[in-house]
Motif scaffolding. Structure first.
Motif, PDB file in Angstrom:
ATOM      1  N   VAL A  68       0.841  -1.198   0.000  1.00  0.00           N
ATOM      2  CA  VAL A  68       0.000   0.000   0.000  1.00  0.00           C
ATOM      3  C   VAL A  68       0.880   1.254   0.000  1.00  0.00           C
ATOM      4  CG1 VAL A  68      -1.730   1.300   1.310  1.00  0.00           C
ATOM      5  CG2 VAL A  68      -1.894  -1.191   1.150  1.00  0.00           C
ATOM      6  N   LEU A  69       1.892   1.275   0.863  1.00  0.00           N
ATOM      7  CA  LEU A  69       2.804   2.417   0.906  1.00  0.00           C
ATOM      8  C   LEU A  69       3.581   2.547  -0.399  1.00  0.00           C
ATOM      9  CD1 LEU A  69       4.233   2.117   4.535  1.00  0.00           C
ATOM     10  CD2 LEU A  69       2.508   3.702   3.712  1.00  0.00           C
ATOM     11  N   LEU A  70       3.957   1.413  -0.964  1.00  0.00           N
ATOM     12  CA  LEU A  70       4.680   1.427  -2.238  1.00  0.00           C
ATOM     13  C   LEU A  70       3.841   2.086  -3.332  1.00  0.00           C
ATOM     14  CD1 LEU A  70       7.014   0.551  -4.108  1.00  0.00           C
ATOM     15  CD2 LEU A  70       5.828  -1.630  -4.379  1.00  0.00           C
ATOM     16  N   LEU A  71       2.571   1.724  -3.422  1.00  0.00           N
ATOM     17  CA  LEU A  71       1.702   2.303  -4.448  1.00  0.00           C
ATOM     18  C   LEU A  71       1.481   3.794  -4.211  1.00  0.00           C
ATOM     19  CD1 LEU A  71       0.293   0.958  -6.925  1.00  0.00           C
ATOM     20  CD2 LEU A  71       1.342  -0.628  -5.312  1.00  0.00           C
ATOM     21  N   PHE A  72       1.472   4.229  -2.953  1.00  0.00           N
ATOM     22  CA  PHE A  72       1.350   5.660  -2.659  1.00  0.00           C
ATOM     23  C   PHE A  72       2.568   6.417  -3.184  1.00  0.00           C
ATOM     24  CE2 PHE A  72       2.117   9.274   0.280  1.00  0.00           C
ATOM     25  CZ  PHE A  72       0.991  10.022  -0.021  1.00  0.00           C
ATOM     26  N   VAL A  73       3.758   5.880  -2.918  1.00  0.00           N
ATOM     27  CA  VAL A  73       4.986   6.520  -3.399  1.00  0.00           C
ATOM     28  C   VAL A  73       5.024   6.546  -4.920  1.00  0.00           C
ATOM     29  CG1 VAL A  73       7.503   6.323  -3.457  1.00  0.00           C
ATOM     30  CG2 VAL A  73       6.293   5.971  -1.311  1.00  0.00           C
ATOM     31  N   ILE A  74       4.591   5.462  -5.548  1.00  0.00           N
ATOM     32  CA  ILE A  74       4.544   5.419  -7.010  1.00  0.00           C
ATOM     33  C   ILE A  74       3.573   6.471  -7.534  1.00  0.00           C
ATOM     34  CG2 ILE A  74       3.867   4.020  -9.000  1.00  0.00           C
ATOM     35  CD1 ILE A  74       4.805   1.577  -7.368  1.00  0.00           C
ATOM     36  N   GLY A  75       2.436   6.612  -6.868  1.00  0.00           N
ATOM     37  CA  GLY A  75       1.474   7.635  -7.262  1.00  0.00           C
ATOM     38  C   GLY A  75       2.061   9.031  -7.187  1.00  0.00           C
ATOM     39  N   LEU A  76       2.888   9.291  -6.164  1.00  0.00           N
ATOM     40  CA  LEU A  76       3.543  10.588  -6.042  1.00  0.00           C
ATOM     41  C   LEU A  76       4.459  10.876  -7.230  1.00  0.00           C
ATOM     42  CD1 LEU A  76       4.553  10.634  -2.259  1.00  0.00           C
ATOM     43  CD2 LEU A  76       2.825  12.060  -3.353  1.00  0.00           C
ATOM     44  N   GLU A  77       5.023   9.824  -7.793  1.00  0.00           N
ATOM     45  CA  GLU A  77       5.949   9.988  -8.917  1.00  0.00           C
ATOM     46  C   GLU A  77       5.223  10.054 -10.259  1.00  0.00           C
ATOM     47  OE1 GLU A  77       8.567   6.684  -8.512  1.00  0.00           O
ATOM     48  OE2 GLU A  77       9.560   7.489  -6.740  1.00  0.00           O
ATOM     49  N   LEU A  78       3.915   9.812 -10.247  1.00  0.00           N
ATOM     50  CA  LEU A  78       3.150   9.783 -11.501  1.00  0.00           C
ATOM     51  C   LEU A  78       2.221  10.995 -11.568  1.00  0.00           C
ATOM     52  CD1 LEU A  78       1.843   6.197 -12.324  1.00  0.00           C
ATOM     53  CD2 LEU A  78       3.291   7.640 -13.711  1.00  0.00           C
ATOM     54  N   GLU A  79       2.629  11.999 -12.303  1.00  0.00           N
ATOM     55  CA  GLU A  79       1.742  13.130 -12.501  1.00  0.00           C
ATOM     56  C   GLU A  79       0.556  12.691 -13.366  1.00  0.00           C
ATOM     57  OE1 GLU A  79       3.986  16.289 -14.129  1.00  0.00           O
ATOM     58  OE2 GLU A  79       5.301  16.476 -12.382  1.00  0.00           O
ATOM     59  N   PRO A  80      -0.625  13.263 -13.138  1.00  0.00           N
ATOM     60  CA  PRO A  80      -1.806  12.852 -13.916  1.00  0.00           C
ATOM     61  C   PRO A  80      -1.583  12.876 -15.422  1.00  0.00           C
ATOM     62  CG  PRO A  80      -2.469  14.256 -12.092  1.00  0.00           C
ATOM     63  CD  PRO A  80      -0.963  14.232 -12.089  1.00  0.00           C
ATOM     64  N   SER A  81      -0.771  13.822 -15.891  1.00  0.00           N
ATOM     65  CA  SER A  81      -0.503  13.884 -17.337  1.00  0.00           C
ATOM     66  C   SER A  81       0.233  12.640 -17.806  1.00  0.00           C
ATOM     67  CB  SER A  81       0.316  15.135 -17.663  1.00  0.00           C
ATOM     68  OG  SER A  81       1.536  15.140 -16.928  1.00  0.00           O
ATOM     69  N   ARG A  82       1.162  12.156 -16.992  1.00  0.00           N
ATOM     70  CA  ARG A  82       1.888  10.935 -17.363  1.00  0.00           C
ATOM     71  C   ARG A  82       0.967   9.723 -17.301  1.00  0.00           C
ATOM     72  NH1 ARG A  82       6.432   7.869 -13.858  1.00  0.00           N
ATOM     73  NH2 ARG A  82       6.932   6.239 -15.336  1.00  0.00           N
ATOM     74  N   LEU A  83       0.093   9.682 -16.297  1.00  0.00           N
ATOM     75  CA  LEU A  83      -0.851   8.572 -16.175  1.00  0.00           C
ATOM     76  C   LEU A  83      -1.790   8.533 -17.383  1.00  0.00           C
ATOM     77  CD1 LEU A  83      -1.596   6.326 -14.175  1.00  0.00           C
ATOM     78  CD2 LEU A  83      -3.263   7.879 -13.167  1.00  0.00           C
ATOM     79  N   TRP A  84      -2.239   9.699 -17.827  1.00  0.00           N
ATOM     80  CA  TRP A  84      -3.102   9.755 -19.007  1.00  0.00           C
ATOM     81  C   TRP A  84      -2.343   9.294 -20.249  1.00  0.00           C
ATOM     82  CZ3 TRP A  84      -7.954   9.863 -20.256  1.00  0.00           C
ATOM     83  CH2 TRP A  84      -8.352  10.282 -21.532  1.00  0.00           C
TER      84      TRP A  84
END
Length: 583
Positions: A68-84
């Motif tokens: 869970v913590l790992l996915l939070f950190v990954i989310g911090l590194e993924l700006e919404p523009s990159r996710l899109w």
């Protein structure tokens, strides 16, 4: 049995930590990676090894929060523009990988007569998933998470995480004891979608104001507590909606990815993430039933090799289908060839649902664990065997990051604002750090790239990219913080250009000794400008430049003497020299 008066928790904690401290450095030195070290450590201390720890399941359940913590950190590194930008890989490449791998595995298991069709479908779906924690740990250790093949590997992993809920529902549906409980699947899906939308809306409007309030208290421990609360709260919200806890934490991270707090949050969460993931891998190693494996060693070895080869082939072929170069496709297949930690959860649920026996689940757990141990070797092989492309883009990402962080300015007060404006006017890309939420809000309103954080924390500066910057300019109003930051930066980044705003001559001497390349007294130049204006108005304008140049020469000479003989000794040396000259 613990000795009288000794807390069993302390004994278990010492055992876990001792095993990790011994095994991880050893396996890192052997080139097999930290994760294999954790797995072996767990196998040795677990109930089927030396028996130091009896209950692996309790540790496994607790350590799953590391994902869970790992996915939070990954989310911090993924700006919404990159996710899109990754949407086609997530719902195209990821979907095809899970479905094709699951069908091939389930069909093979059923056709070989090893299991019933329903059981084979569940096992195929479970084995189609890779280990998010394991794969991302390898990508992070190699610095490849933001490279093109890292993007695609992460996209597949993200879709696999989204697949967890339907796979759990499938286990319930395929159970021989399945009876409809009256739950409407459409209602469950709608609940999940509503929960995601609610989390996104609440996070968008509340998270940044919350952290602004917390940051203004200047209490570091409360900021860390707030970060953990966001992770736990978002994970809990998703679990209540019947979705993956990791998905909730990931969404919370994405919502904060473009905020000024992202780097400080990452630094605060990182120690908890690392320890819990290490505990997770130790718990996985503890779950391996060695006596059963010894009796069925051929099944485990052949099963692990077969699973890795099948997933490697499928993922590599799909990556090529999505136009990845051979070099990248081979690495994606290698890093995702293992089974995943969520397979353990599905195996346990399948036992309860009557789809697997205890021994079948133990063997499948052993096979998945063995595939994890094979992954570092597969990555080494993929790197060595992958063709060298004439247009190899290895290193482009780091070069872009280095260019993006040309100059780091710590402290955006009156002094830092002037420095930043001049450098930006010349075209330099400036990254700002400050600990004042009000100054951060002001800086961002002018379109500046600014982050919240303490300039004295080396791990924060490293995350921001100081090691790739042209220079760091320390402009904080806090003279003590500037001094501590300069010393830390010189120790951790010896080749970095360090420029410091200092309060007075004494501070300048200290900072130069501490390793600052440039130290500028905050009032010096403004005082020189004032003196020049006075000379102009007094009728000495023609001599002003000569007078000021001579003043600067003498001041620089005094500074040199003071650095050699001390503050008072330098003054005495200057008096002596000028007395000789005057005499």
């Amino acid at each position: 049995m613990a000795a009288a008066g000794i807390d069993p928790f302390l004994i278990d904690a010492a055992t876990y930590l001792g095993a990790a401290v011994v095994a991880v450095p050893l396996f890192n030195r052997l080139g097999l990676g930290s994760v294999v070290g954790y797995l072996v450590a767990g196998a040795v201390i677990g109930p089927y090894g030396l028996g130091f720890i009896d209950n692996a399941q309790s540790a496994l359940h607790f350590a799953e929060f590391g994902v869970v913590l790992l996915l939070f950190v990954i989310g911090l590194e993924l700006e919404p523009s990159r996710l899109w930008r990754l949407r086609s890989e997530i719902f195209g490449l990821g979907l095809l990988q899970v479905m094709l791998t699951a069908v091939l595995l389930a069909g093979g298991i059923y056709m070989m007569g090893w299991m019933s069709l329903n059981s084979a479908i569940v096992v195929g779906g479970a084995l189609a998933l890779s280990s998010t924690a394991f794969a991302i740990q390898i990508l992070r250790e190699r610095g490849d998470l933001t490279k093109p093949y890292g993007d695609r590997a992460f996209s597949i992993l993200l879709f696999q995480d989204l697949s967890i809920v339907p796979l759990l529902a499938m286990v319930s549906f395929l159970s021989p004891w399945h009876h409809s409980d009256g739950t409407n699947p459409i209602s469950s899906i709608a609940t999940g979608i509503a929960a995601i939308i609610l989390l996104v809306v609440v996070g968008h409007y509340l998270l940044r104001p919350l952290f602004h309030v917390i940051a203004s208290t200047k209490a570091d421990e409360i900021f860390t507590a707030a970060a953990l609360l966001v992770v736990v709260g978002s994970a809990l919200a998703m679990q209540l909606a019947g979705l993956s806890m990791a998905l909730g934490a990931f969404l919370a991270g994405v919502l904060l990815a473009e905020s000024e707090f992202r780097h400080q949050l990452e630094v605060d969460i990182e120690p908890f993430r690392g320890l819990l993931l290490g505990l997770l891998f130790i718990a996985v190693g503890m779950s391996v039933a060695w006596p059963l494996i010894a009796d069925n060693l051929h099944i485990v070895v052949l099963g692990a090799l077969g699973l890795v080869l099948l997933k490697f082939g499928v993922i590599t072929a799909l990556a090529r289908l999505f136009r990845s170069p051979w070099r990248d496709a081979l690495r994606i297949g290698a890093v995702l060839g293992q089974g995943g930690e969520f397979g353990f959860v599905l195996f346990t649920v399948a036992i309860t649902a009557g789809l697997l026996t205890q021994n079948e689940a133990f063997l499948l757990t052993a096979i998945v664990t063995a595939t994890m141990a094979l992954t570092p070797l597969a990555m080494l092989a993929a790197v060595r065997l992958s063709p060298k492309s004439k247009t190899d883009m290895t290193g482009v990402e780091s070069a872009e990051n280095a260019e993006a962080a040309t100059v780091v300015i710590a402290g955006f007060g009156r002094f830092g604002q002037v420095v930043a404006r001049i450098l930006k006017q010349r075209g330099y890309d400036v990254v700002l750090i400050d600990s004042s939420p009000d100054r951060i809000r002001l800086a961002r309103s002018f379109g500046n790239k600014v982050y919240f954080g303490d300039l004295r924390r080396g791990e924060l500066m490293r995350v921001i990219g100081v090691d790739k910057a042209k220079a760091v300019i320390l402009c904080s109003d806090d003279a003590s913080a500037n001094g501590q930051a300069a010393k830390m930066l010189r120790q951790e980044f010896p080749h970095l250009q360090i420029m410091v705003r200092v309060h007075d001559r004494v501070a300048e001497l200290e900072l130069r000794k501490a390793g600052a390349d440039v130290a500028v007294r905050e009032m010096f130049e403004s005082a020189v400008v004032m003196a020049r204006e006075a000379l102009n108005r007094f009728g000495d304008g023609e001599m002003a430049d000569e007078i000021i140049d001579e003043f600067r020469r003498r001041d620089a000479e005094l500074l040199r003497y003071q650095s050699e003989f001390g503050a008072q000794g330098g003054y005495e040396k200057m008096r002596e020299d000028f007395d000789l000259k005057d005499g």
